[in-house]
Design a protein around this motif. Structure first.
Motif, PDB file in Angstrom:
ATOM      1  N   GLU A   1       7.782   0.535  -8.738  1.00  0.00           N
ATOM      2  CA  GLU A   1       6.497   0.966  -8.180  1.00  0.00           C
ATOM      3  C   GLU A   1       6.658   1.897  -6.979  1.00  0.00           C
ATOM      4  OE1 GLU A   1       8.266  -1.879  -7.864  1.00  0.00           O
ATOM      5  OE2 GLU A   1       6.735  -3.464  -7.809  1.00  0.00           O
ATOM      6  N   TRP A   2       7.914   2.267  -6.653  1.00  0.00           N
ATOM      7  CA  TRP A   2       8.118   3.108  -5.475  1.00  0.00           C
ATOM      8  C   TRP A   2       7.407   4.453  -5.610  1.00  0.00           C
ATOM      9  CZ3 TRP A   2      10.224   7.967  -5.423  1.00  0.00           C
ATOM     10  CH2 TRP A   2      10.984   8.353  -6.519  1.00  0.00           C
ATOM     11  N   ARG A   3       7.252   4.925  -6.867  1.00  0.00           N
ATOM     12  CA  ARG A   3       6.606   6.239  -7.044  1.00  0.00           C
ATOM     13  C   ARG A   3       5.143   6.209  -6.594  1.00  0.00           C
ATOM     14  NH1 ARG A   3      10.076   9.613 -10.033  1.00  0.00           N
ATOM     15  NH2 ARG A   3      11.817   8.326 -10.717  1.00  0.00           N
ATOM     16  N   GLN A   4       4.506   5.056  -6.792  1.00  0.00           N
ATOM     17  CA  GLN A   4       3.111   4.936  -6.325  1.00  0.00           C
ATOM     18  C   GLN A   4       3.065   4.993  -4.800  1.00  0.00           C
ATOM     19  OE1 GLN A   4       2.832   1.566  -9.267  1.00  0.00           O
ATOM     20  NE2 GLN A   4       0.742   1.645  -8.501  1.00  0.00           N
ATOM     21  N   LEU A   5       4.041   4.337  -4.162  1.00  0.00           N
ATOM     22  CA  LEU A   5       4.086   4.397  -2.688  1.00  0.00           C
ATOM     23  C   LEU A   5       4.353   5.837  -2.245  1.00  0.00           C
ATOM     24  CD1 LEU A   5       4.084   3.233   0.162  1.00  0.00           C
ATOM     25  CD2 LEU A   5       6.454   2.534  -0.162  1.00  0.00           C
ATOM     26  N   GLU A   6       5.242   6.513  -2.970  1.00  0.00           N
ATOM     27  CA  GLU A   6       5.561   7.896  -2.599  1.00  0.00           C
ATOM     28  C   GLU A   6       4.308   8.774  -2.651  1.00  0.00           C
ATOM     29  OE1 GLU A   6       7.814   9.306  -1.124  1.00  0.00           O
ATOM     30  OE2 GLU A   6       7.525  11.423  -1.562  1.00  0.00           O
ATOM     31  N   ARG A   7       3.431   8.511  -3.644  1.00  0.00           N
ATOM     32  CA  ARG A   7       2.197   9.311  -3.735  1.00  0.00           C
ATOM     33  C   ARG A   7       1.274   9.050  -2.543  1.00  0.00           C
ATOM     34  NH1 ARG A   7       3.176   9.078  -9.301  1.00  0.00           N
ATOM     35  NH2 ARG A   7       2.179   7.075  -9.690  1.00  0.00           N
ATOM     36  N   LEU A   8       1.331   7.846  -1.980  1.00  0.00           N
ATOM     37  CA  LEU A   8       0.441   7.518  -0.859  1.00  0.00           C
ATOM     38  C   LEU A   8       1.129   7.639   0.498  1.00  0.00           C
ATOM     39  CD1 LEU A   8      -1.306   4.536  -2.576  1.00  0.00           C
ATOM     40  CD2 LEU A   8      -2.476   6.522  -1.651  1.00  0.00           C
ATOM     41  N   ARG A   9       2.439   7.944   0.458  1.00  0.00           N
ATOM     42  CA  ARG A   9       3.163   8.105   1.722  1.00  0.00           C
ATOM     43  C   ARG A   9       2.505   9.205   2.541  1.00  0.00           C
ATOM     44  NH1 ARG A   9       7.703  11.229   3.412  1.00  0.00           N
ATOM     45  NH2 ARG A   9       8.077  12.051   1.327  1.00  0.00           N
ATOM     46  N   ASP A  10       2.419   8.984   3.853  1.00  0.00           N
ATOM     47  CA  ASP A  10       1.936  10.058   4.707  1.00  0.00           C
ATOM     48  C   ASP A  10       3.056  11.094   4.795  1.00  0.00           C
ATOM     49  OD1 ASP A  10       1.472  11.660   7.060  1.00  0.00           O
ATOM     50  OD2 ASP A  10      -0.079  10.208   7.588  1.00  0.00           O
ATOM     51  N   PRO A  11       2.749  12.366   4.489  1.00  0.00           N
ATOM     52  CA  PRO A  11       3.826  13.371   4.481  1.00  0.00           C
ATOM     53  C   PRO A  11       4.534  13.523   5.824  1.00  0.00           C
ATOM     54  CG  PRO A  11       1.658  14.385   4.241  1.00  0.00           C
ATOM     55  CD  PRO A  11       1.456  12.913   4.093  1.00  0.00           C
ATOM     56  N   ALA A  12       3.919  13.068   6.903  1.00  0.00           N
ATOM     57  CA  ALA A  12       4.578  13.187   8.220  1.00  0.00           C
ATOM     58  C   ALA A  12       5.460  11.990   8.534  1.00  0.00           C
ATOM     59  CB  ALA A  12       3.528  13.355   9.305  1.00  0.00           C
ATOM     60  N   PHE A  13       5.533  11.015   7.627  1.00  0.00           N
ATOM     61  CA  PHE A  13       6.299   9.789   7.916  1.00  0.00           C
ATOM     62  C   PHE A  13       7.429   9.618   6.905  1.00  0.00           C
ATOM     63  CE2 PHE A  13       2.629   9.196  10.401  1.00  0.00           C
ATOM     64  CZ  PHE A  13       2.941   8.269  11.374  1.00  0.00           C
ATOM     65  N   VAL A  14       8.591   9.275   7.414  1.00  0.00           N
ATOM     66  CA  VAL A  14       9.737   9.042   6.527  1.00  0.00           C
ATOM     67  C   VAL A  14      10.750   8.184   7.272  1.00  0.00           C
ATOM     68  CG1 VAL A  14      11.077  11.113   7.197  1.00  0.00           C
ATOM     69  CG2 VAL A  14      11.260  10.219   4.856  1.00  0.00           C
ATOM     70  N   SER A  15      11.593   7.489   6.499  1.00  0.00           N
ATOM     71  CA  SER A  15      12.654   6.686   7.125  1.00  0.00           C
ATOM     72  C   SER A  15      14.000   7.080   6.530  1.00  0.00           C
ATOM     73  CB  SER A  15      12.399   5.192   6.879  1.00  0.00           C
ATOM     74  OG  SER A  15      12.513   4.916   5.502  1.00  0.00           O
ATOM     75  N   ASP A  16      15.066   6.686   7.206  1.00  0.00           N
ATOM     76  CA  ASP A  16      16.396   6.958   6.663  1.00  0.00           C
ATOM     77  C   ASP A  16      16.573   6.244   5.334  1.00  0.00           C
ATOM     78  OD1 ASP A  16      16.850   8.452   8.855  1.00  0.00           O
ATOM     79  OD2 ASP A  16      18.088   6.974   9.899  1.00  0.00           O
ATOM     80  N   PHE A  17      16.041   5.015   5.242  1.00  0.00           N
ATOM     81  CA  PHE A  17      16.137   4.279   3.973  1.00  0.00           C
ATOM     82  C   PHE A  17      15.468   5.063   2.847  1.00  0.00           C
ATOM     83  CE2 PHE A  17      14.188   1.623   0.762  1.00  0.00           C
ATOM     84  CZ  PHE A  17      15.264   0.879   0.329  1.00  0.00           C
ATOM     85  N   TRP A  18      14.276   5.578   3.113  1.00  0.00           N
ATOM     86  CA  TRP A  18      13.519   6.272   2.069  1.00  0.00           C
ATOM     87  C   TRP A  18      14.223   7.562   1.645  1.00  0.00           C
ATOM     88  CZ3 TRP A  18      10.216   3.753  -0.649  1.00  0.00           C
ATOM     89  CH2 TRP A  18       9.305   4.411  -1.485  1.00  0.00           C
TER      90      TRP A  18
ATOM     91  N   GLY B   1      -3.350  16.564  14.251  1.00  0.00           N
ATOM     92  CA  GLY B   1      -2.609  17.076  13.093  1.00  0.00           C
ATOM     93  C   GLY B   1      -1.391  17.898  13.474  1.00  0.00           C
ATOM     94  N   ARG B   2      -0.748  17.552  14.580  1.00  0.00           N
ATOM     95  CA  ARG B   2       0.429  18.324  15.006  1.00  0.00           C
ATOM     96  C   ARG B   2       1.608  17.361  15.183  1.00  0.00           C
ATOM     97  NH1 ARG B   2       1.651  18.709  20.062  1.00  0.00           N
ATOM     98  NH2 ARG B   2      -0.461  18.266  20.740  1.00  0.00           N
ATOM     99  N   CYS B   3       2.521  17.353  14.219  1.00  0.00           N
ATOM    100  CA  CYS B   3       3.686  16.447  14.325  1.00  0.00           C
ATOM    101  C   CYS B   3       4.950  17.202  13.996  1.00  0.00           C
ATOM    102  CB  CYS B   3       3.601  15.305  13.331  1.00  0.00           C
ATOM    103  SG  CYS B   3       2.049  14.519  13.322  1.00  0.00           S
ATOM    104  N   GLU B   4       6.069  16.587  14.375  1.00  0.00           N
ATOM    105  CA  GLU B   4       7.319  17.305  14.118  1.00  0.00           C
ATOM    106  C   GLU B   4       7.680  17.256  12.631  1.00  0.00           C
ATOM    107  OE1 GLU B   4      10.884  15.179  15.442  1.00  0.00           O
ATOM    108  OE2 GLU B   4       9.505  14.061  16.711  1.00  0.00           O
ATOM    109  N   PRO B   5       8.212  18.376  12.086  1.00  0.00           N
ATOM    110  CA  PRO B   5       8.496  18.444  10.656  1.00  0.00           C
ATOM    111  C   PRO B   5       9.504  17.402  10.184  1.00  0.00           C
ATOM    112  CG  PRO B   5       8.646  20.619  11.671  1.00  0.00           C
ATOM    113  CD  PRO B   5       8.462  19.641  12.777  1.00  0.00           C
ATOM    114  N   ALA B   6      10.424  16.972  11.041  1.00  0.00           N
ATOM    115  CA  ALA B   6      11.425  15.988  10.590  1.00  0.00           C
ATOM    116  C   ALA B   6      10.836  14.589  10.496  1.00  0.00           C
ATOM    117  CB  ALA B   6      12.625  15.996  11.528  1.00  0.00           C
ATOM    118  N   GLY B   7       9.571  14.474  10.834  1.00  0.00           N
ATOM    119  CA  GLY B   7       8.880  13.218  10.550  1.00  0.00           C
ATOM    120  C   GLY B   7       8.928  12.183  11.649  1.00  0.00           C
ATOM    121  N   LEU B   8       8.006  11.250  11.515  1.00  0.00           N
ATOM    122  CA  LEU B   8       7.855  10.158  12.476  1.00  0.00           C
ATOM    123  C   LEU B   8       8.052   8.845  11.741  1.00  0.00           C
ATOM    124  CD1 LEU B   8       4.518  11.238  14.157  1.00  0.00           C
ATOM    125  CD2 LEU B   8       6.693  10.938  15.373  1.00  0.00           C
TER     126      LEU B   8
END
Ligand SMILES: Cc1cc2nc3c(=O)[nH]c(=O)nc-3n(C[C@H](O)[C@H](O)[C@H](O)COP(=O)(O)OP(=O)(O)OC[C@H]3O[C@@H](n4cnc5c(N)ncnc54)[C@H](O)[C@@H]3O)c2cc1C
Length: 454
Positions: free
Chosen positions: A414-431, A31-38
């Motif tokens: 339906e992107w909002r449903q994906l946003e609810r299930l997105r892992d908070p430690a994961f993000v992309s430039d597109f998102w 449970g230790r990841c960088e805040p800017a995401g993976l």
């Protein structure tokens, strides 16, 4: 670890931070990841920024990936997500099996194919890649590995197929391969004089064939406007299971200082391509590599677009609007002075994907590749987006580098449903530039994660 981790369009080129999969997994497990995401990175065959996370780090998934087991009685293979489709095809061929769905390049990873829920020339028969995924192991920043199937963790299963890497890291998956009679394809080429002729042919061609796709001469005008060739095929019966990778005989060794693909060169190429192919109407045998992956034989062919890179625009237009909107899109591109190297038209069928955000929908999908000419190209792409949205269609996010948040939302409510299930430690430039730009609520998981790790 740093590297370019380029996407195929090569629009934004700079060094990116990568992390070794083992250390990323270790950090996630405790449970230790960088805040800017993976973000997991497969083989960068997405065209835009959906496989990038410039503020954070990319997990280089191909390292150490292997195939664990294959059951020739069921066709189910158990493999790490970083294994490439090329490796899988070579492994399964001697058993008489092939990928159930393949995109136009075999240099994609299995994880990338699930995360983008890719489609191939047989969408009308087999749906998307995700339709054939029995299960996968998903590592999230809660430190747990979630076993996902249609019935176990069904929400994560659906959100991850086509979820563009945002729900966590797919470590390993079980995929059902297809038993085939040969790797060779019996191909038939049917020329069409205009797009009306194509639309008259497309549905019957899909019913009769496993594979169907059309190439269109986007630059042809006057009496040749909308001409092209419809390529159909089925696995042959000759029992050839040799998957040997043809050596890559051609290579673009360095970046050209300019785009070699311009109106003049493409006008010549298109005429030659049409005239050569229109003569191949008799059924003939084709090697699977030339049928599915004609461009894989030229290593680094995207360098032909020069240092500014390329934009790909892929849209779906619902069937009732396609006959008027698709010709208008080709005309708009020509009027804007833009030449598309690859103009591909395909009918999507009705097989539903289990994925929440899967791109294909019933209708016609048009794909065009444009050299990046700055503002003029961006204006054209915005125009193509408007035409798509007005027709009730959607734009492919994993080919995109610049669509507006509004265009994304119009296609993917339906992107909002994906946003609810997105892992908070994961993000992309597109998102970040689409979903997260759409509203403060949407950014909640990221903010919550950052607070927890401040
Ligand atoms: C020449 C060419 C032809 C193509 N033809 C088609 C086509 O016919 N149909 C089609 O659908 N697409 C097509 N594509 C696009 C390509 O198939 C997809 O973009 C594919 O998903 C890229 O896979 P990749 O392994 O390179 O993944 P990347 O591009 O590196 O990543 C893709 C996405 O998958 C995520 N991801 C990667 N690995 C994992 C993992 N282990 N866990 C979780 N998420 C992960 C990434 O975060 C990213 O969001 C084509 C691309 C090219 C260059």
């Amino acid at each position: 670890m740093s590297g370019t981790f380029e996407s195929f369009g090569r629009i934004r080129r700079h060094k990116r931070r990568g992390v070794d999969p083992n250390s990323a997994m270790e950090a996630l497990r405790v449970g230790r990841c960088e805040p800017a995401g993976l973000l997991a990175f497969g083989n960068g065959r997405s065209y835009g920024d959906s496989c990038h996370n410039d503020a954070g780090s990319l997990i280089a998934m191909q390292r150490g990936a292997q195939i664990h087991a294959f059951d020739p009685t069921t066709g189910i293979v158990d493999a790490d997500a970083g294994v490439t489709l090329a490796e899988l095809i070579e492994y399964a061929a001697p058993y008489g099996f092939f990928a159930p769905v393949t995109p136009g390049t075999r240099f994609v990873t299995l994880g990338g194919a699930v995360a983008n829920d890719v489609h191939g020339k047989n969408h009308h028969k087999r749906g998307t890649f995700g339709c054939h995924v029995e299960s996968f192991e998903l590592l999230r920043s809660d430190g747990k590995t979630h076993h996902c199937t249609v019935t176990q963790n069904p929400h994560l299963y659906a959100a991850t197929i086509g979820g563009m890497g945002l729900t966590g890291v797919i470590l390993r998956l079980r995929l059902k391969l297809t038993k085939v009679s040969s790797l060779d394809i019996e191909q038939r080429v049917t020329p069409f004089a205009n797009l009306s002729e194509y639309f008259d042919l497309a549905e019957a061609a899909d019913e009769e064939n496993e594979f169907a796709v059309a190439w269109v001469d986007q630059l042809a005008t006057g009496r040749f406007e909308g001409r092209g060739v419809l390529m159909t095929g089925n696995h042959a019966d000759n029992g050839n299971f040799s998957a040997k990778r043809s050596r890559l005989p051609l290579r673009v060794p360095f970046d050209l200082p300019f785009s070699a693909l311009n109106r003049t060169t493409l006008g010549l190429f298109n005429s030659a391509y049409f005239n050569v192919n229109k003569r191949k109407t008799a059924p003939h045998l084709t090697n699977y590599q030339s049928f599915f992956y004609p461009l894989d034989s030229i290593e680094h062919w995207n360098r032909l677009y020069g240092p500014a890179g390329l934009y790909q625009h892929q849209c779906i237009i619902p069937s009732d609007a396609a006959r008027s909107v698709i010709p208008a899109m080709l005309a708009a591109s020509r009027d804007a002075g833009h030449a598309s190297f690859l103009t591909v038209l395909k009918r999507f069928g009705h097989v539903r994907s289990p994925g929440l955000m899967s791109f294909p929908q019933p209708g016609y999908t048009l794909t065009m590749d444009f050299p990046n000419q700055g503002e003029a190209t961006l204006r054209l792409l915005d125009r193509l987006d408007r035409m798509t949205v007005d027709a009730g269609g959607r734009i492919n996010p994993y080919k995109d580098q610049r669509m507006s948040p509004a265009a994304f939302e119009a296609g993917f409510p339906e992107w909002r449903q994906l946003e609810r299930l997105r892992d908070p430690a994961f993000v992309s430039d597109f998102w970040r530039r689409t979903a997260l730009a759409l509203g403060a609520d949407a950014a909640a998981p990221m903010a919550q994660y950052a607070r927890g790790h401040a």
